[in-house]
Design an enzyme around this catalytic site. Structure first.
Site, PDB file in Angstrom:
ATOM      1  N   CYS A   1      45.041  44.143  56.133  1.00  0.00           N
ATOM      2  CA  CYS A   1      44.929  42.691  56.289  1.00  0.00           C
ATOM      3  C   CYS A   1      46.043  41.992  55.511  1.00  0.00           C
ATOM      4  CB  CYS A   1      43.566  42.226  55.793  1.00  0.00           C
ATOM      5  SG  CYS A   1      43.400  40.435  55.688  1.00  0.00           S
TER       6      CYS A   1
ATOM      7  N   CYS B   1      44.795  40.221  52.410  1.00  0.00           N
ATOM      8  CA  CYS B   1      44.525  41.133  51.284  1.00  0.00           C
ATOM      9  C   CYS B   1      45.836  41.572  50.631  1.00  0.00           C
ATOM     10  CB  CYS B   1      43.745  42.347  51.765  1.00  0.00           C
ATOM     11  SG  CYS B   1      42.124  41.943  52.454  1.00  0.00           S
TER      12      CYS B   1
END
Length: 229
Positions: A85, A88
């Site tokens: 992600c 992230c």
């Protein structure tokens, strides 16, 4: 019943239905952008965290209790929602920017992931400057696991986070489970406990690095146990 033959009656009726549907959609959008539908996180007690089983990511993995990460010096730990992600990865880069200061204070930086698929962790490593371990039972994402499903895609805060990360040059992929929300912990050595617990409330809700440093500065050095003669 002559009003049924009046075209204006049907026009008004259709307009009323359309306005009602539009109003309902606007109300749903408004509520979706509050915290009404968000599950409330349950704080993780030190005893809960200490007992979590983690695995190293070597060819011959070693299983150990999570308390090894902080029992001597304390630690900063990121529970990664999904290594691929880009949100992230942005948070990982923010935490990694603290690494020189953490090293100066003697505080290690770690991350845990909930799955180890293909090259996802390897591809995440350039963004994260600490060791990474596997939490197969996803206990760092508890005690009460929280998920954000498709509600996240109509939250304005999530879209703001998307654009912030894109503008920052971060990119990613769609590999792996990404609905279970992550977080960041600062844990003191011994029994000092959890000094900071940031739970992601929506996609891209990253921790404030200044809050991490503030919590780290509260860590008290362990008093060495005197040796018996």
């Amino acid at each position: 019943m002559s009003f049924l033959q009046d075209p204006g009656f049907f026009t008004i009726g259709m307009w009323s239905i359309g306005a009602g549907a539009l109003g309902a959609a606007a109300l749903a959008l408004l509520l979706a952008n509050t915290d009404v539908f968000l599950s409330k996180p349950q704080k993780a007690a030190l005893e809960y965290l200490e007992d979590i089983d983690l695995k190293t990511l070597e060819k011959e993995p070693r299983t150990f209790k999570a308390k090894e990460l902080w029992e001597r010096n304390g630690a900063v730990i990121m529970a990664v929602r999904r290594p691929g992600c880009f949100l992230c990865r942005e948070e990982a880069a923010d935490l990694s920017s603290l690494k020189p200061k953490l090293d100066e204070l003697g505080i290690p930086l770690y991350a845990v992931v909930k799955e180890h698929i293909r090259a996802e962790v390897k591809d995440f490593q350039p963004y994260f400057k600490g060791e990474i371990f596997l939490d197969e039972k996803k206990r760092f994402y508890g005690p009460q696991r929280r998920k954000m499903m498709f509600l996240g895609f109509i939250r304005l805060g999530v879209w703001y986070n998307f654009f912030r990360a894109w503008n920052g040059g971060f990119s990613g992929n769609l590999e792996g489970e990404g609905f279970i929300l992550g977080g960041v912990f600062v844990v003191g050595p011994g029994k000092q406990g959890v000094l900071l617990e940031h739970r992601e409330k929506e996609f891209g809700d990253k921790v404030n690095p200044l809050s991490v440093l503030e919590a780290v500065r509260k860590i008290k050095p362990q008093t060495p146990t005197p040796e018996r003669k």
